[in-house]
Design a protein around this motif. Sequence first.
Motif, PDB file in Angstrom:
ATOM      1  N   VAL A   1     -41.397 -49.879 -13.931  1.00 29.93           N
ATOM      2  CA  VAL A   1     -40.713 -50.300 -12.704  1.00 29.93           C
ATOM      3  C   VAL A   1     -41.577 -51.355 -12.024  1.00 29.93           C
ATOM      4  O   VAL A   1     -42.785 -51.171 -11.885  1.00 29.93           O
ATOM      5  CB  VAL A   1     -40.512 -49.096 -11.750  1.00 29.93           C
ATOM      6  CG1 VAL A   1     -39.891 -49.554 -10.436  1.00 29.93           C
ATOM      7  CG2 VAL A   1     -39.660 -48.024 -12.402  1.00 29.93           C
ATOM      8  N   PHE A   2     -40.968 -52.429 -11.617  1.00 26.39           N
ATOM      9  CA  PHE A   2     -41.704 -53.550 -11.021  1.00 26.39           C
ATOM     10  C   PHE A   2     -42.591 -53.108  -9.852  1.00 26.39           C
ATOM     11  O   PHE A   2     -42.109 -52.503  -8.895  1.00 26.39           O
ATOM     12  CB  PHE A   2     -40.739 -54.626 -10.524  1.00 26.39           C
ATOM     13  CG  PHE A   2     -41.445 -55.717  -9.774  1.00 26.39           C
ATOM     14  CD1 PHE A   2     -42.024 -56.774 -10.445  1.00 26.39           C
ATOM     15  CD2 PHE A   2     -41.562 -55.674  -8.389  1.00 26.39           C
ATOM     16  CE1 PHE A   2     -42.708 -57.764  -9.764  1.00 26.39           C
ATOM     17  CE2 PHE A   2     -42.241 -56.663  -7.695  1.00 26.39           C
ATOM     18  CZ  PHE A   2     -42.811 -57.717  -8.383  1.00 26.39           C
ATOM     19  N   GLY A   3     -43.874 -53.446  -9.948  1.00 32.34           N
ATOM     20  CA  GLY A   3     -44.764 -53.329  -8.794  1.00 32.34           C
ATOM     21  C   GLY A   3     -45.076 -51.935  -8.315  1.00 32.34           C
ATOM     22  O   GLY A   3     -45.504 -51.750  -7.172  1.00 32.34           O
ATOM     23  N   LYS A   4     -44.859 -50.937  -9.172  1.00 25.96           N
ATOM     24  CA  LYS A   4     -45.068 -49.530  -8.763  1.00 25.96           C
ATOM     25  C   LYS A   4     -46.374 -48.981  -9.339  1.00 25.96           C
ATOM     26  O   LYS A   4     -47.080 -48.247  -8.692  1.00 25.96           O
ATOM     27  CB  LYS A   4     -43.914 -48.666  -9.310  1.00 25.96           C
ATOM     28  CG  LYS A   4     -42.743 -48.534  -8.362  1.00 25.96           C
ATOM     29  CD  LYS A   4     -42.897 -47.293  -7.527  1.00 25.96           C
ATOM     30  CE  LYS A   4     -41.722 -47.090  -6.592  1.00 25.96           C
ATOM     31  NZ  LYS A   4     -42.068 -46.338  -5.398  1.00 25.96           N
ATOM     32  N   THR A   5     -46.629 -49.324 -10.608  1.00 25.76           N
ATOM     33  CA  THR A   5     -47.810 -48.817 -11.308  1.00 25.76           C
ATOM     34  C   THR A   5     -48.775 -49.983 -11.502  1.00 25.76           C
ATOM     35  O   THR A   5     -48.335 -51.091 -11.836  1.00 25.76           O
ATOM     36  CB  THR A   5     -47.408 -48.283 -12.697  1.00 25.76           C
ATOM     37  OG1 THR A   5     -46.415 -47.279 -12.504  1.00 25.76           O
ATOM     38  CG2 THR A   5     -48.594 -47.679 -13.426  1.00 25.76           C
ATOM     39  N   PHE A   6     -50.043 -49.725 -11.305  1.00 28.83           N
ATOM     40  CA  PHE A   6     -51.020 -50.805 -11.433  1.00 28.83           C
ATOM     41  C   PHE A   6     -52.076 -50.448 -12.477  1.00 28.83           C
ATOM     42  O   PHE A   6     -52.303 -49.271 -12.775  1.00 28.83           O
ATOM     43  CB  PHE A   6     -51.651 -51.103 -10.069  1.00 28.83           C
ATOM     44  CG  PHE A   6     -50.614 -51.632  -9.112  1.00 28.83           C
ATOM     45  CD1 PHE A   6     -50.309 -52.980  -9.074  1.00 28.83           C
ATOM     46  CD2 PHE A   6     -49.873 -50.769  -8.302  1.00 28.83           C
ATOM     47  CE1 PHE A   6     -49.311 -53.470  -8.235  1.00 28.83           C
ATOM     48  CE2 PHE A   6     -48.869 -51.248  -7.458  1.00 28.83           C
ATOM     49  CZ  PHE A   6     -48.587 -52.599  -7.430  1.00 28.83           C
ATOM     50  N   SER A   7     -52.667 -51.482 -13.030  1.00 26.01           N
ATOM     51  CA  SER A   7     -53.626 -51.286 -14.125  1.00 26.01           C
ATOM     52  C   SER A   7     -54.900 -50.609 -13.602  1.00 26.01           C
ATOM     53  O   SER A   7     -55.022 -50.327 -12.404  1.00 26.01           O
ATOM     54  CB  SER A   7     -53.941 -52.641 -14.765  1.00 26.01           C
ATOM     55  OG  SER A   7     -54.670 -53.446 -13.853  1.00 26.01           O
ATOM     56  N   ASP A   8     -55.866 -50.361 -14.487  1.00 27.28           N
ATOM     57  CA  ASP A   8     -57.068 -49.597 -14.113  1.00 27.28           C
ATOM     58  C   ASP A   8     -57.959 -50.327 -13.117  1.00 27.28           C
ATOM     59  O   ASP A   8     -58.656 -49.703 -12.341  1.00 27.28           O
ATOM     60  CB  ASP A   8     -57.903 -49.317 -15.381  1.00 27.28           C
ATOM     61  CG  ASP A   8     -57.200 -48.371 -16.337  1.00 27.28           C
ATOM     62  OD1 ASP A   8     -56.485 -47.459 -15.851  1.00 27.28           O
ATOM     63  OD2 ASP A   8     -57.348 -48.543 -17.557  1.00 27.28           O
ATOM     64  N   ASN A   9     -57.917 -51.644 -13.157  1.00 28.56           N
ATOM     65  CA  ASN A   9     -58.895 -52.408 -12.376  1.00 28.56           C
ATOM     66  C   ASN A   9     -58.231 -53.448 -11.480  1.00 28.56           C
ATOM     67  O   ASN A   9     -57.010 -53.632 -11.524  1.00 28.56           O
ATOM     68  CB  ASN A   9     -59.886 -53.093 -13.334  1.00 28.56           C
ATOM     69  CG  ASN A   9     -60.702 -52.082 -14.106  1.00 28.56           C
ATOM     70  OD1 ASN A   9     -61.581 -51.440 -13.556  1.00 28.56           O
ATOM     71  ND2 ASN A   9     -60.363 -51.896 -15.388  1.00 28.56           N
ATOM     72  N   MET A  10     -59.066 -54.078 -10.692  1.00 25.79           N
ATOM     73  CA  MET A  10     -58.597 -55.220  -9.897  1.00 25.79           C
ATOM     74  C   MET A  10     -59.742 -56.218  -9.782  1.00 25.79           C
ATOM     75  O   MET A  10     -60.907 -55.874  -9.970  1.00 25.79           O
ATOM     76  CB  MET A  10     -58.103 -54.769  -8.521  1.00 25.79           C
ATOM     77  CG  MET A  10     -59.129 -54.084  -7.642  1.00 25.79           C
ATOM     78  SD  MET A  10     -58.325 -53.471  -6.113  1.00 25.79           S
ATOM     79  CE  MET A  10     -59.743 -52.870  -5.204  1.00 25.79           C
ATOM     80  N   LEU A  11     -59.370 -57.445  -9.496  1.00 32.18           N
ATOM     81  CA  LEU A  11     -60.358 -58.506  -9.310  1.00 32.18           C
ATOM     82  C   LEU A  11     -60.454 -58.770  -7.816  1.00 32.18           C
ATOM     83  O   LEU A  11     -59.420 -58.911  -7.152  1.00 32.18           O
ATOM     84  CB  LEU A  11     -59.873 -59.762 -10.047  1.00 32.18           C
ATOM     85  CG  LEU A  11     -60.577 -61.091  -9.767  1.00 32.18           C
ATOM     86  CD1 LEU A  11     -62.010 -61.071 -10.286  1.00 32.18           C
ATOM     87  CD2 LEU A  11     -59.800 -62.247 -10.410  1.00 32.18           C
ATOM     88  N   THR A  12     -61.669 -58.804  -7.283  1.00 32.61           N
ATOM     89  CA  THR A  12     -61.823 -59.104  -5.854  1.00 32.61           C
ATOM     90  C   THR A  12     -62.908 -60.164  -5.641  1.00 32.61           C
ATOM     91  O   THR A  12     -63.896 -60.212  -6.373  1.00 32.61           O
ATOM     92  CB  THR A  12     -62.215 -57.850  -5.029  1.00 32.61           C
ATOM     93  OG1 THR A  12     -63.485 -57.381  -5.473  1.00 32.61           O
ATOM     94  CG2 THR A  12     -61.189 -56.732  -5.176  1.00 32.61           C
TER      95      THR A  12
END
Lengths: 407, 407
Positions: free
Chosen positions: A64-75
């Motif tokens: 589903v679009f924009g509901k689940t996010f991957s393990d990491n993020m870039l900041t």
Amino acid sequence: MFVQRTLRQAVKAHSAFTSSPAAYSAKVLSSRFYSTAVAPLDASKLEINASKNKKPLQENSQLVFGKTFSDNMLTIEWEAGKGWAKPEIKEYGKLHLDPSAVVFHYSFECFEGMKAYKDKNGKTRLFRPDMNMKRFNKSAARIALPNFEDEELIKLIGEFLKVDDRWIPKGRGYSLYLRPTMIGTQESLGVGASNKALIFVIASPVGPYFPSGFNAVNLLATSDKVRAWPGGTGDAKVGGNYAPCIKPQLDANKEGYQQNLWLFGADHQVTEVGTMNCFVFWKNEQGERELVTPDLDGSILPGVTRDSILSLARQWGEFKVSERKFTMADLVKADKEGRIIEMFGAGTACIVCPIKKINFEGKDINIPLDPSDKTSQAGKLTKRINDAIMDIQYGDVEGPKGWSVVV
Amino acid sequence: MFVQRTLRQAVKAHSAFTSSPAAYSAKVLSSRFYSTAVAPLDASKLEINASKNKKPLQENSQLVFGKTFSDNMLTIEWEAGKGWAKPEIKEYGKLHLDPSAVVFHYSFECFEGMKAYKDKNGKTRLFRPDMNMKRFNKSAARIALPNFEDEELIKLIGEFLKVDDRWIPKGRGYSLYLRPTMIGTQESLGVGASNKALIFVIASPVGPYFPSGFNAVNLLATSDKVRAWPGGTGDAKVGGNYAPCIKPQLDANKEGYQQNLWLFGADHQVTEVGTMNCFVFWKNEQGERELVTPDLDGSILPGVTRDSILSLARQWGEFKVSERKFTMADLVKADKEGRIIEMFGAGTACIVCPIKKINFEGKDINIPLDPSDKTSQAGKLTKRINDAIMDIQYGDVEGPKGWSVVV
């Protein structure tokens, strides 16, 4: 003497308050634009502190679009006078922000929408990321947020995609949606340029917009609420453009229309559809077949898909391609005279979204689809554009130079 | 049958994606507006978990707007289908939000600015809080955030002020600035109504806007960038109105002007000044003394100070008071004919802010001040309005019913 003191005093008095951050802003401004000591965005300084926790992936059919996010993020943090700090890839998690952070009050926020695709050789591709970076910087400048080095952020997104590679779903129509976002994080309610900012990039696996053939949308032509205007921010991807469109959308939904067709001006110029650029393919008044989309007059978002469609159609050279204004009166007349061939919205989420009906001032305009297609609601050109762009995005067809970038 | 399925299918297909949250929004909408089970905002459910840590207070002379905050904050969460949770007063501290929270992307944010005053008897007073609550609800509705019970939030702010009473500075001109804010906190990138929201109220002690006599401001009349538009959000206090005004303000600052005079339309209508409403006091073309401010046509913020000035001036009955449009051509003509008496901005931060010069298309219009006043740059009416409103705010003079509320 009194006169000489006045401006300085006034600036000082005003600098501390909501309405007048002149001196403060001038300071931020000078440090931002005139200091040579501030650090540029530098991908080589990246620190990777990836999550040890691997979340379970979802089945492609469950995305589903924009509901689940991957393990990491870039900041990446920015500070006036210092510039960009070390970029970091770290576990996806909450942002901890002071309630006075200006992003919560004055909408210092802009973003991009882009996707990473797996090609048939297992390579990861981005589609025209240079266009996204250029627009991201333009949006940031419009709201006095800092600029950054385009190429460096593309490199960093490439690194992020390597770390979260398993999150890029395979299969045509599937992709990892990327949301680069920049927010102002100054902890002070003064209305001025933010002295701190944060870029973060998060990623959400998504499936095809139309999983089982196109579904064309019904639009409500909307003129009492206006999406954008000359001198405003319609050509920048800033947060403030979006929330005001939800109430009109809910109103349209209640009447059975999925989206608003945004109009502008006393002559009801057609501008955008929902959060997409708008295209009409018709036989124009001169009898020529013509693909038209509104010109970039400052109130239209310069969509990457919009630009790609125009480029491809011009390359094909089979019909006239125009960027110019057209009005509801033009559409109504073309409908009466049977000249509308098809019509669609265009954006990153869907590539193209066919339109089948527009309600304008209580009357419906029915937009033709392809009557020979029994499984899918879309015109022939709409489908052709969709396939052509998807072919390039997934690396199946070599597109124009720089469109499909392996990272 | 196909036709019947189409809308449902389309809605389903669209609901999951950025551009088209029709079904999802409809669900949120129905739960919000048609369910009777949702909890209203209820001040009697307040939980007070005040900070044990008492931060040091600043000297009155050291106060800077919006920089230092009191020990605590008031927070209230909302969820679609459930309504308002228990309000809580707790230690001032960071908000922990998912990076996908819609406030960071689509500008689901609105706020109010109001002040708490200590009167000579040590009682705490608010100035027309009903006006702030009414506007707060109107702003929230404009961006599809939930509404709340006005009276309950006023009660809660009263409780908050009791807990942080020591933070209300004493002395005329000093106050505790209150910033009620509502943000959308849905953790999903779908562009639709937010299924979660948060109200928070933070408080910052402030001193007088003009600590040692008025300093009049120089304005740059701005028409290439436009603050608001009919059908937009100029009449709502939403975050999206603010960030786009900073770049033009920085540009004005660079040329030596503290604020923008925001114009609208081909005829250069005067709309607002910086983040304030705009007033001109002049002899009009009919030779009458007249106080004029732009009418509330949907693009003008309905300021509490604006409304108070109009009410007081009408009550005085000494000159004509008008809410109507006026243009730069009107001002230029009045200037040439020596008819401008004075001009000022109005807002919560300053009450009134005198204007001494406007640059329009490269030419200066000099606005008269009071030449007999050697210590302060302001016209006589400007000063009279400032004193009259301050008298009521601090409880020294009994104002109209409901204006000064002891909490």
